[in-house]
Design a protein around this motif. Structure first.
Motif, PDB file in Angstrom:
ATOM      1  N   LEU A 115       0.827  -1.207   0.000  1.00  0.00           N
ATOM      2  CA  LEU A 115       0.000   0.000   0.000  1.00  0.00           C
ATOM      3  C   LEU A 115       0.861   1.256   0.000  1.00  0.00           C
ATOM      4  O   LEU A 115       0.578   2.216  -0.727  1.00  0.00           O
ATOM      5  CB  LEU A 115      -0.945   0.008   1.206  1.00  0.00           C
ATOM      6  N   VAL A 116       1.923   1.263   0.799  1.00  0.00           N
ATOM      7  CA  VAL A 116       2.817   2.420   0.843  1.00  0.00           C
ATOM      8  C   VAL A 116       3.500   2.608  -0.507  1.00  0.00           C
ATOM      9  O   VAL A 116       3.620   3.731  -1.008  1.00  0.00           O
ATOM     10  CB  VAL A 116       3.857   2.283   1.984  1.00  0.00           C
ATOM     11  N   ALA A 117       3.919   1.510  -1.125  1.00  0.00           N
ATOM     12  CA  ALA A 117       4.558   1.599  -2.440  1.00  0.00           C
ATOM     13  C   ALA A 117       3.568   2.093  -3.493  1.00  0.00           C
ATOM     14  O   ALA A 117       3.941   2.853  -4.398  1.00  0.00           O
ATOM     15  CB  ALA A 117       5.124   0.239  -2.846  1.00  0.00           C
ATOM     16  N   GLY A 118       2.325   1.670  -3.383  1.00  0.00           N
ATOM     17  CA  GLY A 118       1.321   2.044  -4.372  1.00  0.00           C
ATOM     18  C   GLY A 118       0.756   3.440  -4.195  1.00  0.00           C
ATOM     19  O   GLY A 118       0.488   4.142  -5.171  1.00  0.00           O
ATOM     20  N   TYR A 119       0.546   3.863  -2.961  1.00  0.00           N
ATOM     21  CA  TYR A 119      -0.104   5.136  -2.689  1.00  0.00           C
ATOM     22  C   TYR A 119       0.828   6.175  -2.072  1.00  0.00           C
ATOM     23  O   TYR A 119       0.607   7.365  -2.251  1.00  0.00           O
ATOM     24  CB  TYR A 119      -1.298   4.948  -1.744  1.00  0.00           C
ATOM     25  N   GLY A 120       1.808   5.742  -1.282  1.00  0.00           N
ATOM     26  CA  GLY A 120       2.625   6.673  -0.504  1.00  0.00           C
ATOM     27  C   GLY A 120       1.932   7.005   0.804  1.00  0.00           C
ATOM     28  O   GLY A 120       0.709   6.859   0.925  1.00  0.00           O
ATOM     29  N   LEU A 179      -7.433  -4.870  -1.006  1.00  0.00           N
ATOM     30  CA  LEU A 179      -8.271  -5.606  -1.955  1.00  0.00           C
ATOM     31  C   LEU A 179      -8.752  -4.693  -3.082  1.00  0.00           C
ATOM     32  O   LEU A 179      -8.797  -5.096  -4.248  1.00  0.00           O
ATOM     33  CB  LEU A 179      -9.456  -6.250  -1.236  1.00  0.00           C
ATOM     34  N   PHE A 180      -9.097  -3.456  -2.749  1.00  0.00           N
ATOM     35  CA  PHE A 180      -9.484  -2.484  -3.765  1.00  0.00           C
ATOM     36  C   PHE A 180      -8.322  -2.235  -4.726  1.00  0.00           C
ATOM     37  O   PHE A 180      -8.515  -2.200  -5.945  1.00  0.00           O
ATOM     38  CB  PHE A 180      -9.924  -1.170  -3.098  1.00  0.00           C
ATOM     39  N   MET A 181      -7.112  -2.081  -4.195  1.00  0.00           N
ATOM     40  CA  MET A 181      -5.936  -1.853  -5.028  1.00  0.00           C
ATOM     41  C   MET A 181      -5.706  -3.034  -5.970  1.00  0.00           C
ATOM     42  O   MET A 181      -5.405  -2.848  -7.153  1.00  0.00           O
ATOM     43  CB  MET A 181      -4.698  -1.620  -4.153  1.00  0.00           C
ATOM     44  N   LEU A 182      -5.881  -4.254  -5.468  1.00  0.00           N
ATOM     45  CA  LEU A 182      -5.721  -5.433  -6.322  1.00  0.00           C
ATOM     46  C   LEU A 182      -6.755  -5.446  -7.450  1.00  0.00           C
ATOM     47  O   LEU A 182      -6.422  -5.753  -8.604  1.00  0.00           O
ATOM     48  CB  LEU A 182      -5.853  -6.716  -5.495  1.00  0.00           C
ATOM     49  N   ARG A 183      -8.006  -5.123  -7.116  1.00  0.00           N
ATOM     50  CA  ARG A 183      -9.064  -5.085  -8.142  1.00  0.00           C
ATOM     51  C   ARG A 183      -8.752  -4.037  -9.203  1.00  0.00           C
ATOM     52  O   ARG A 183      -8.924  -4.276 -10.396  1.00  0.00           O
ATOM     53  CB  ARG A 183     -10.422  -4.795  -7.516  1.00  0.00           C
ATOM     54  N   GLU A 184      -8.283  -2.872  -8.779  1.00  0.00           N
ATOM     55  CA  GLU A 184      -7.957  -1.800  -9.722  1.00  0.00           C
ATOM     56  C   GLU A 184      -6.779  -2.195 -10.609  1.00  0.00           C
ATOM     57  O   GLU A 184      -6.764  -1.887 -11.801  1.00  0.00           O
ATOM     58  CB  GLU A 184      -7.648  -0.495  -8.977  1.00  0.00           C
ATOM     59  N   ARG A 185      -5.804  -2.858 -10.043  1.00  0.00           N
ATOM     60  CA  ARG A 185      -4.659  -3.331 -10.839  1.00  0.00           C
ATOM     61  C   ARG A 185      -5.134  -4.320 -11.889  1.00  0.00           C
ATOM     62  O   ARG A 185      -4.712  -4.266 -13.032  1.00  0.00           O
ATOM     63  CB  ARG A 185      -3.605  -4.003  -9.952  1.00  0.00           C
ATOM     64  N   ARG A 186      -5.983  -5.265 -11.485  1.00  0.00           N
ATOM     65  CA  ARG A 186      -6.502  -6.253 -12.428  1.00  0.00           C
ATOM     66  C   ARG A 186      -7.315  -5.591 -13.531  1.00  0.00           C
ATOM     67  O   ARG A 186      -7.202  -5.947 -14.699  1.00  0.00           O
ATOM     68  CB  ARG A 186      -7.360  -7.279 -11.691  1.00  0.00           C
ATOM     69  N   ARG A 187      -8.101  -4.617 -13.128  1.00  0.00           N
ATOM     70  CA  ARG A 187      -8.961  -3.929 -14.091  1.00  0.00           C
ATOM     71  C   ARG A 187      -8.124  -3.172 -15.121  1.00  0.00           C
ATOM     72  O   ARG A 187      -8.459  -3.135 -16.295  1.00  0.00           O
ATOM     73  CB  ARG A 187      -9.885  -2.965 -13.371  1.00  0.00           C
TER      74      ARG A 187
END
Length: 80
Positions: free
Chosen positions: A22-27, A68-76
């Protein structure tokens, strides 16, 4: 008989792994905005955040939900 593999996307992940992704993805600044808890906003660190999240079930649920939201967005978007 063997058990089928778990369908839980969090299965086998540590809280530290989830937090680091999460930190790597969002900061930290964006993470502190998305999840309004002080350990993400004031002098954030992985170790202090882990201590808080391990003691606070509602905060851990929010972190897991955002992951889980981040994973869904990555997949999308087609990212891995």
């Amino acid at each position: 008989m063997k058990k089928p593999p778990s369908q839980d996307p969090l299965h086998g992940l540590t809280l530290e792994t989830i937090l680091n992704e999460l930190v790597a993805g969002y900061g930290w600044p964006e993470l502190g905005r998305l999840i309004n808890i002080r350990c993400f906003q004031a002098d954030p660190s992985v170790s202090s955040s882990l201590r808080f999240l391990r003691k606070t079930p509602w905060a851990r649920e929010k972190v897991e939900g955002l992951y889980l939201f981040m994973l869904r967005e990555r997949r999308r978007s087609g990212q891995s």
